[in-house]
Design a protein around this motif. Structure first.
Motif, PDB file in Angstrom:
ATOM      1  N   ALA A  20       0.731  -1.152   0.128  1.00 15.78           N
ATOM      2  CA  ALA A  20       0.287  -0.044  -0.071  1.00 15.78           C
ATOM      3  C   ALA A  20       1.122   1.387  -0.067  1.00 15.78           C
ATOM      4  N   VAL A  21       2.068   1.176   0.923  1.00 11.32           N
ATOM      5  CA  VAL A  21       2.648   2.326   0.794  1.00 11.32           C
ATOM      6  C   VAL A  21       3.698   2.697  -0.396  1.00 11.32           C
ATOM      7  N   LEU A  23       2.375   1.658  -3.373  1.00 16.01           N
ATOM      8  CA  LEU A  23       1.526   2.101  -4.368  1.00 16.01           C
ATOM      9  C   LEU A  23       1.167   3.527  -4.177  1.00 16.01           C
ATOM     10  N   TRP A  24       0.760   4.013  -3.066  1.00 18.70           N
ATOM     11  CA  TRP A  24       0.698   5.506  -2.723  1.00 18.70           C
ATOM     12  C   TRP A  24       1.721   6.279  -3.095  1.00 18.70           C
ATOM     13  N   ARG A  25       2.960   5.844  -2.925  1.00 15.70           N
ATOM     14  CA  ARG A  25       4.417   6.642  -3.306  1.00 15.70           C
ATOM     15  C   ARG A  25       4.128   7.043  -4.597  1.00 15.70           C
ATOM     16  N   ARG A  27       1.722   6.833  -6.737  1.00 15.04           N
ATOM     17  CA  ARG A  27       0.704   7.725  -6.995  1.00 15.04           C
ATOM     18  C   ARG A  27       0.948   9.254  -6.689  1.00 15.04           C
ATOM     19  N   GLU A  28       1.606   9.389  -5.630  1.00 13.88           N
ATOM     20  CA  GLU A  28       1.628  10.489  -5.068  1.00 13.88           C
ATOM     21  C   GLU A  28       2.830  11.429  -6.022  1.00 13.88           C
ATOM     22  N   LYS A  30       3.006  11.444  -9.094  1.00 11.95           N
ATOM     23  CA  LYS A  30       2.761  11.708 -10.462  1.00 11.95           C
ATOM     24  C   LYS A  30       2.098  13.112 -10.572  1.00 11.95           C
ATOM     25  N   LYS A  37      -0.614  18.364   0.666  1.00 11.31           N
ATOM     26  CA  LYS A  37      -0.082  16.994   0.218  1.00 11.31           C
ATOM     27  C   LYS A  37       1.011  16.814   1.398  1.00 11.31           C
ATOM     28  N   PRO A  41      -0.364  13.964   5.720  1.00  9.88           N
ATOM     29  CA  PRO A  41      -0.052  12.957   6.145  1.00  9.88           C
ATOM     30  C   PRO A  41       0.301  12.646   7.470  1.00  9.88           C
ATOM     31  N   ARG A  96      11.131  11.534  -8.414  1.00 13.89           N
ATOM     32  CA  ARG A  96      11.125  10.249  -8.132  1.00 13.89           C
ATOM     33  C   ARG A  96      12.645   9.562  -8.089  1.00 13.89           C
ATOM     34  N   ARG A 143       8.575  14.988   6.265  1.00 12.16           N
ATOM     35  CA  ARG A 143       7.654  15.892   5.753  1.00 12.16           C
ATOM     36  C   ARG A 143       8.065  17.545   5.955  1.00 12.16           C
TER      37      ARG A 143
END
Length: 162
Positions: A20-21, A23-25, A27-28, A30, A37, A41, A96, A143
């Protein structure tokens, strides 16, 4: 008292969390980065502090401080080294890094190995509390650095010409 799980089941949850992390990364990275944002989190994660209302999750203050500091000073370091923000026209984008996924896999391995050891001397709830505080320290520092980098990129202060 923790509930015993069949041996393979203990691995499923952490692996699903890791996926999940990851996939989230992906997506984030992009879309453009915004203050929301960056800040949401850690604020959302802060709600996890409510676990300490329950006595089963409580750990000594020194352990809590140590976990937050280890997360912020050691575990955040790879994230800080592999995350960069760049201006792309009017938008700020997260660059990335291929190393980022290796860093996440390494952090997962460290957490999983430590969890196996800590479960022998602490309750499952106390182990979860320590893991949460490690992650919280790491996320807040990461962050915060992103926020400062974002502000520097969006600063409208004009430097005097020489």
């Amino acid at each position: 008292m923790s509930i015993p799980f069949p041996s393979g089941t203990r691995l499923v949850g952490p692996i699903l969390g890791l996926l999940a992390v990851l996939l989230w990364r992906v997506r984030e990275a992009k879309g453009p980065v915004s203050i929301k944002k960056i800040v949401i989190p850690p604020l959302g994660m802060a709600t996890g502090m409510s676990m300490f209302v329950l006595p089963a999750f409580r750990i000594p203050w020194l352990w809590a401080l140590g976990a937050v500091l280890i997360g912020a000073l050691l575990l955040a370091y790879p994230l800080l080294r592999t995350t960069r923000l760049e201006r792309d026209g009017e938008a700020i984008m997260m660059r990335r890094s291929n190393a980022f996924f290796a860093v996440l896999l390494g952090l997962f391995a460290i957490r999983f190995a430590a969890r196996g050891y800590l479960d022998t001397i602490l309750s499952g709830q106390q182990t979860a509390a320590l893991a949460y505080l490690l992650a919280f320290g790491m996320i807040v520092r990461w962050r915060s650095q992103m926020f400062l980098e974002y502000r520097a990129l969006t600063s409208t202060l004009a430097l005097p010409s020489a």
